[in-house]
Scaffold this motif. Sequence first.
Motif, PDB file in Angstrom:
ATOM      1  N   UNK A 236     -61.300 -81.323  44.976  1.00  0.00           N
ATOM      2  CA  UNK A 236     -59.852 -81.175  44.837  1.00  0.00           C
ATOM      3  C   UNK A 236     -59.180 -81.317  46.196  1.00  0.00           C
ATOM      4  N   UNK A 237     -58.191 -82.176  46.293  1.00  0.00           N
ATOM      5  CA  UNK A 237     -57.445 -82.335  47.534  1.00  0.00           C
ATOM      6  C   UNK A 237     -56.164 -81.518  47.490  1.00  0.00           C
ATOM      7  N   UNK A 238     -55.069 -82.160  47.116  1.00  0.00           N
ATOM      8  CA  UNK A 238     -53.743 -81.540  47.145  1.00  0.00           C
ATOM      9  C   UNK A 238     -53.682 -80.150  46.524  1.00  0.00           C
ATOM     10  N   UNK A 239     -54.285 -79.992  45.359  1.00  0.00           N
ATOM     11  CA  UNK A 239     -54.194 -78.708  44.648  1.00  0.00           C
ATOM     12  C   UNK A 239     -55.091 -77.624  45.258  1.00  0.00           C
ATOM     13  N   UNK A 240     -55.842 -77.981  46.326  1.00  0.00           N
ATOM     14  CA  UNK A 240     -56.669 -76.953  46.972  1.00  0.00           C
ATOM     15  C   UNK A 240     -55.960 -76.331  48.169  1.00  0.00           C
ATOM     16  N   UNK A 241     -54.760 -76.815  48.465  1.00  0.00           N
ATOM     17  CA  UNK A 241     -54.059 -76.345  49.669  1.00  0.00           C
ATOM     18  C   UNK A 241     -53.281 -75.061  49.431  1.00  0.00           C
ATOM     19  N   UNK A 242     -53.202 -74.660  48.177  1.00  0.00           N
ATOM     20  CA  UNK A 242     -52.587 -73.386  47.848  1.00  0.00           C
ATOM     21  C   UNK A 242     -53.565 -72.558  47.033  1.00  0.00           C
ATOM     22  N   UNK A 243     -53.699 -71.287  47.400  1.00  0.00           N
ATOM     23  CA  UNK A 243     -54.702 -70.453  46.734  1.00  0.00           C
ATOM     24  C   UNK A 243     -54.473 -70.403  45.230  1.00  0.00           C
ATOM     25  N   UNK A 244     -53.212 -70.271  44.809  1.00  0.00           N
ATOM     26  CA  UNK A 244     -52.942 -70.068  43.383  1.00  0.00           C
ATOM     27  C   UNK A 244     -53.460 -71.239  42.545  1.00  0.00           C
TER      28      UNK A 244
END
Length: 254
Positions: A236-244
């Motif tokens: 996961x790239x983009x969606x891994x940059x926020x914990x939620x």
Amino acid sequence: MTQTRTPMVAGNWKMHKTVAEAQILAREICRGLPVPLTVDVVVAPPYTALTAVAREIQGSPLALAAQDVFWESQGAFTGAISPMMLTDAGCRLVIIGHSERRQYFGETDDSVNKKIKAALQAGLTPIVCIGETLAQREAQETLTIIASQLNNGLLGLGPAEVGRLVMAYEPVWAIGTGRTATPAQAQEVHHFIRHWLRDQVGSTVAEGLRILYGGSVTPENIRDLMDAPDIDGALVGGASLQAASFLKIVALGA
Ligand code: PGA
């Protein structure tokens, strides 16, 4: 996926996060991990944040990965990082052959091959990325490209070595574009990869090996992707940059 393989969700932070930001994100992820955890969870911060994140996740089930590695063990290679430096920094895994490395930094199947061998030698688990471009898909070349990336990238590896890899199918046209492969499109390629592996190294290794899907994975599409029999997790790239959002993917990827 089938029940015999433990799913893996890996977050590739790419060129994002200062040390302080990376520490906060790692802490939030650790705190939010489901209990019991039935998925292997990995984060791949930039090099500069590896040591700080390693400290942050100590004692947690979160595993640390680097985003690239060089194949030499030491020497005059300005800007490069050796496998041993990664294990020393606390890494257990390393992403190799990401399409952005191929596209912007001249990575080839040959360099991927050398990196895989060096990483294995150092005791790291390589997450090996392969995938076709949009032009290749439109020219109906997807499976030919995948076969050639496998043939050349995994050249000379025996069953025991292949068995230590994690594969990641990442169609280049789906990375960072919001355009995910459909579960059927991804499953076709994952199945092809497993079949190729079975032919090369036998069914025991092929059946045990995890093949992750990567390319615009979100909490909204992970469940359908994971329902496909040969998809064993996500890079996961983009969606891994926020914990939620990352934690939602972890929870739904179980
Ligand atoms: P994305 O990146 O989830 O932002 O598409 C995936 C990847 O490059 O590994």
